[in-house]
Design an enzyme around this catalytic site. Sequence first.
Site, PDB file in Angstrom:
ATOM      1  N   HIS A 374      -1.294   0.249   6.489  1.00  0.00           N
ATOM      2  CA  HIS A 374      -0.431  -0.309   5.896  1.00  0.00           C
ATOM      3  C   HIS A 374       1.201   0.642   6.382  1.00  0.00           C
ATOM      4  CE1 HIS A 374      -2.748  -3.561   3.800  1.00  0.00           C
ATOM      5  NE2 HIS A 374      -3.644  -2.450   3.721  1.00  0.00           N
ATOM      6  N   LYS A 567      11.763  -7.259  -3.434  1.00  0.00           N
ATOM      7  CA  LYS A 567      11.283  -6.049  -3.520  1.00  0.00           C
ATOM      8  C   LYS A 567      11.428  -5.216  -3.921  1.00  0.00           C
ATOM      9  CE  LYS A 567      12.802  -6.935   1.086  1.00  0.00           C
ATOM     10  NZ  LYS A 567      11.441  -7.126   2.410  1.00  0.00           N
ATOM     11  N   ARG A 568      10.246  -4.359  -3.944  1.00  0.00           N
ATOM     12  CA  ARG A 568      10.058  -2.328  -4.123  1.00  0.00           C
ATOM     13  C   ARG A 568      11.339  -2.117  -3.919  1.00  0.00           C
ATOM     14  NH1 ARG A 568       6.365  -0.876  -7.494  1.00  0.00           N
ATOM     15  NH2 ARG A 568       7.217   1.453  -7.500  1.00  0.00           N
ATOM     16  N   LYS A 573      13.381   0.531   2.888  1.00  0.00           N
ATOM     17  CA  LYS A 573      14.059  -0.615   2.819  1.00  0.00           C
ATOM     18  C   LYS A 573      15.743  -1.594   2.318  1.00  0.00           C
ATOM     19  CE  LYS A 573      10.293  -2.261   0.361  1.00  0.00           C
ATOM     20  NZ  LYS A 573       8.735  -2.423   1.552  1.00  0.00           N
ATOM     21  N   THR A 678       5.769  -9.318   3.818  1.00  0.00           N
ATOM     22  CA  THR A 678       5.208 -10.651   3.627  1.00  0.00           C
ATOM     23  C   THR A 678       5.765 -11.551   3.557  1.00  0.00           C
ATOM     24  OG1 THR A 678       4.007  -9.393   1.920  1.00  0.00           O
ATOM     25  CG2 THR A 678       2.927  -9.858   4.019  1.00  0.00           C
ATOM     26  N   LYS A 682       7.005 -15.390   3.524  1.00  0.00           N
ATOM     27  CA  LYS A 682       7.317 -16.610   2.518  1.00  0.00           C
ATOM     28  C   LYS A 682       8.450 -17.118   1.986  1.00  0.00           C
ATOM     29  CE  LYS A 682       3.608 -13.071  -0.115  1.00  0.00           C
ATOM     30  NZ  LYS A 682       4.049 -12.566  -1.371  1.00  0.00           N
TER      31      LYS A 682
HETATM   32  O1  73E Z   1       5.153  -3.242   5.360  1.00  0.00           O
HETATM   33  C1  73E Z   1       4.050  -3.396   3.600  1.00  0.00           C
HETATM   34  C2  73E Z   1       2.775  -4.753   4.016  1.00  0.00           C
HETATM   35  O2  73E Z   1       3.404  -5.295   4.447  1.00  0.00           O
HETATM   36  C3  73E Z   1       4.039  -2.229   3.352  1.00  0.00           C
HETATM   37  O3  73E Z   1       4.842  -1.323   3.431  1.00  0.00           O
HETATM   38  C4  73E Z   1       2.820  -2.005   2.140  1.00  0.00           C
HETATM   39  O4  73E Z   1       1.644  -3.413   2.896  1.00  0.00           O
HETATM   40  C5  73E Z   1       1.903  -4.494   2.148  1.00  0.00           C
HETATM   41  C6  73E Z   1       1.017  -5.490   3.055  1.00  0.00           C
HETATM   42  O5  73E Z   1       0.237  -4.986   4.472  1.00  0.00           O
HETATM   43  C7  73E Z   1       2.501  -1.063   1.945  1.00  0.00           C
HETATM   44  N1  73E Z   1       2.468  -0.618   0.837  1.00  0.00           N
HETATM   45  C8  73E Z   1       1.760   0.650   0.920  1.00  0.00           C
HETATM   46  N2  73E Z   1       1.596   1.473   1.710  1.00  0.00           N
HETATM   47  N3  73E Z   1       2.430   0.519   2.476  1.00  0.00           N
HETATM   48  C9  73E Z   1       1.220   1.533  -1.115  1.00  0.00           C
HETATM   49  C10 73E Z   1       1.400   2.915  -0.608  1.00  0.00           C
HETATM   50  C11 73E Z   1       0.972   3.538  -1.286  1.00  0.00           C
HETATM   51  C12 73E Z   1       0.608   3.170  -2.430  1.00  0.00           C
HETATM   52  C13 73E Z   1       0.619   2.236  -2.559  1.00  0.00           C
HETATM   53  C14 73E Z   1       1.199   0.619  -1.593  1.00  0.00           C
END
Ligand code: 73E
Length: 836
Positions: A374, A567-568, A573, A678, A682
Site C-alpha cells: 500500500h 484525510k489523515r 498529502k 479511495t 467517494k
Molecule cells: O493511498 C492510500 C491507499 O488508498 C495508502 O496511503 C494507504 O492505503 C490506502 C488503501 O490502499 C496506506 N496506509 C498505510 N499504508 N498505505 C499504512 C501503513 C502503516 C500503518 C497504517 C497504514
Amino acid sequence: VEASVPEGQRAAWKKHSAREFKTKEEFENEAVRHIETTLARSLFNCDEAAAYAGTALAFRDRLVIEWNKTQQRQTFADQKRVYYLSLEFLMGRALDNAMLNVGLKDVAKDGLADLGFRMEDIISQERDAALGNGGLGRLAACFLDSLASLNYPAWGYALRYRYGIFKQEIVDGYQVEVPDYWLDFNPWEFPRHDVTVDINFYGSVSQYVDDDGKQRSVWDNGEIVTAVAYDAPIPGYGTTTTNNLRLWSSKASHGEFDFTKFNSGEYEQSVADQQRAETISAVLYPNDSLERGKELRLKQQYFWCAASLFDIVRRFKKSKKPWKDFANQVAIQLNDTHPTLAIPELQRILVDLEGLGWDEAWTIVQATFGYTNHTVLPEALEKWSVPLIQHLLPRHLQIIYEINSRFLQYVEKTFPKEKDILGRVSIIEESQPKMVRMAYLAVIGSHKVNGVAELHSDLIKTTIFKDFVKIYGPDKFTNVTNGITPRRWLHQANPKLSELIASKLGGYDYLRDLTLLHKLEAFVDDKEFRKDFQAIKYANKVRLAQYILEHNGVKVNPAALFDVQVKRIHEYKRQQLNIFGVIHRYLQIKAMSAEEKKKVQPRVSIFGGKAAPGYWMAKTVIHLVNQVGKVINADKEVGDLLKVVFLEDYNVSKAEIIVPGSDISEHISTAGTEASGTSNMKFVLNGGLVIGTCDGANIEITREVGEENIFLFGNLAEDVEDLREAHHKQGFELDPLLKRVFETIRSGTFGDAGQFSALVDSIVDHGDYYLVSDDFKSYIDTQGLIDQSYAKQEEWVTKTILSVARMGFFSSDRCIDEYAEMIWNIEPLKPEANGA
Ligand code: 73E
C-alpha cells in the site's frame, strides 16, 4: 466430540428454530422484548440509546440466523475460502448497513415512529467501530462488504482492540487525543469463549531426533498468552450470505503456573501478569503510513497471525485432506506487511509441528499467500530488528534466516555475475543492529504481489521491488486498483441521490453492478433530472452547513463553493499546500476593491483529519488551519467570500455527512506518494469534482471521467526525483506567491509565527521535500479555473453528472472479483447452492 442434535430429535429443534420478523408489528414485538428483557429497561426509562439497542438486537437476530446458515453451507460445500488478514478494519456504524442488507429499514422506521423515535436519531446513537487509521483500514471494510455481497466464502481476521483510533478534540486550535473506549455496548460482537488459542512468546529452541530419525526443532519455555475469538457477522447486500469477521482478544493463560502463584500469595504478580497479557490487544497503534518499531506492536502482529493461522489450520485439518490440498482450500491475503509473520508461522507449523519437509512446506506457503503493498514511502516500510525478533520469536528468526539463505542461494546461482544483488535483496539488512525487511519476506513468501492503483503498481516494480521483478519475472507482480462499496458510499450516505438514480435506471440493480451507472449519461440534458440532481447536492450542502454551525459555530453559505480536504494529516498529502493556498486567497481578497469583490466566487474551505500523536509537523498543520480560520472567519472585509473550518474528529460516520456535501475535494499529494487514495472515488461518486495531482487513483479517475471533468495540476511523478536533487544541488527559488504567504505568517497575522516556523522552514531551508513551492503556482491557477467553472453552473452540473455516470469502475465489487480471479482462485458460493 461433535456436539450435534441426534437425527431423531431434529424435528423438535426445527419446530422451535428462531423465526424472522417481517412486519412492523413483529419488529416492534422484537425490539420491545429486547429492551425489556435483554436490557432490563421499561417503558419509563427507554431513551434513544435503549431504542437503538432494541433495534440493533432485533436486526442482529435476523443476521445471526443467516450467519449460521452461511457458515454451515460453507462448511458443507468444502470449497476454497479466502482469509483477509488486516490489522485494521474501519467498519464505522453497522445498524444502517444491517437494515439495508436485511431489507426492512422502512418497516423498522415505521415501528420506531410508533414507539416515539426517529430513525436518524436512532442510527446516530451507534458508536463507530474505529479499528483503523485511514484508507488501508477502510479498504478492508469495503472488501468485507463486497466479499459477502458477491457470495465469496471469506473471513476477516484482526485484533479486538479495546481502544480504537483515538478521538480527536480541538482545544485552542490544537489536537488533543482522547481514548476511544468503544466496547461499553457492542451488540454486533459474539464472544466465543470456547474458541481460544494459546500463543507462545520468548523462550528457546531445542533440537531432537524424531521416530523417523529426522532432525526436528521445538520452541518452548516461553510466556503463554491466550487468544479468545470474538465474531461479528458481515452481511452482504442483495444476498443472505453473511460472512465472519473474527477479532482476537488477549488474556492471561490460566496454566498451573498462575495458580501456584495465586495460592502462594503472589496475588499481585498474578494480577500484573493478567494485565500484561491483556495489553497486547489493548490499543490500535495510531500511526498511518509510519512505522515506529515498538516491541508491543510486534507482539500484536505475532499474536494475531499465530491465532489466525492456528484457527485456519484447525479448520483445514477437520476436512482430513492431505497437506498438498492446503492451498486449494485456503487463500490468505496479507493486507500490507503487518501480517508478514504469518509466513514463517505457517512454515513452522508445517515443518516443526506437522513434520513436512522444508521444500514441501515452502511450496504450500508460497501458494497460500498473496501480499498487497500500500505504500512506497520509506518511513512506512516495516523493518524489525534482528535482536528483537530473536528475543521474542527465536524459532521464527531461525526460519527467516533459512528462507533467506535458500533464496539468496537461488539468486546467486541465477545471477552469478551480479555482485551487489545479494546485499540488495537479502531479507536481512546488514545495519547496526541488523534488520528484517518485512516487505521482502512478504514478496518471497507469496505467489502474487499487488499494488493498489496503476501508477503505484508500476512504481513498486521499478523502485522498491525492482530486483524482485528480475528474479521472479514480471508476472508475480500485478495491479488491483482499489474500490469502494457503493452501498455505504452512495446509498447509505446519499439516500436521495441513490433514489434519484434508481428512478432513472429502473431500480437499484446498479448497487450490485455499478457499471450500470453509465446509463445516466442519457439523462445529462434532461432538465428535470438536472434540477433534481442539483437540488440534492444543495440539500446535502445545507445538511453539512448545519453540521458546521453546530460543531464549529461558523455560519457558512450553502451556495458557496464547498472545498473539502478530509484525510489523515501527513506532509505527503500536503494539507500545507491547501492552507497556504487559502492564505493566498485571503490576501487577494483583502487587496480588492468593493467592485472587484463582487466577482469573487465565495468559498468554504473545509479541513478534517487526525495527526499521529507523535507527528509534530502534522499537528502544526492542524494548528495553522485553526488559526487561519479564526482570523479569516472574523474578518468583516471578507465576509462570506471565504470561510475556513476544521472539522473535529473526522471518522467514517462523519465522512458519510461530509462527502455528499462537497463541490470540490482535494487529493493533492506529491506525485508518486499516494498509492491510491479511495476518498477521491467517494467524492466523485457523490457528484463532487476533484482537484488533484497525477497520483494514485486520480489517474484512473481521469481516464474514466475524462480530463475535462477533473482539475489536475502539478509536477509528474517521473520528475520528482530530479526536482529534489536539483533543490539540493542548486538550491531553488521560492515561488513568489508562496513567499508572500510566508511573509504574512511571519508577520504574526495568524498568531505567534514561531509556532509555525518548522513548517515554513521545512520548505525554505530544508529542501522542500514534498515540492510545495514547485507546485504552488500550478495549484493556485487551477483553483482559479475551478472558480470560473463553478460560476458557469450549467457546465458544472454537466461535469458532475457525467462523472457520476462514469464511476462504475471504482466499485470494490470489481476489485474483489479481480482478486478472486487473479490472486485467490476462489469461486462464489450462492445461498441456494446446497440447500443449507
Ligand atoms: O493511498 C492510500 C491507499 O488508498 C495508502 O496511503 C494507504 O492505503 C490506502 C488503501 O490502499 C496506506 N496506509 C498505510 N499504508 N498505505 C499504512 C501503513 C502503516 C500503518 C497504517 C497504514
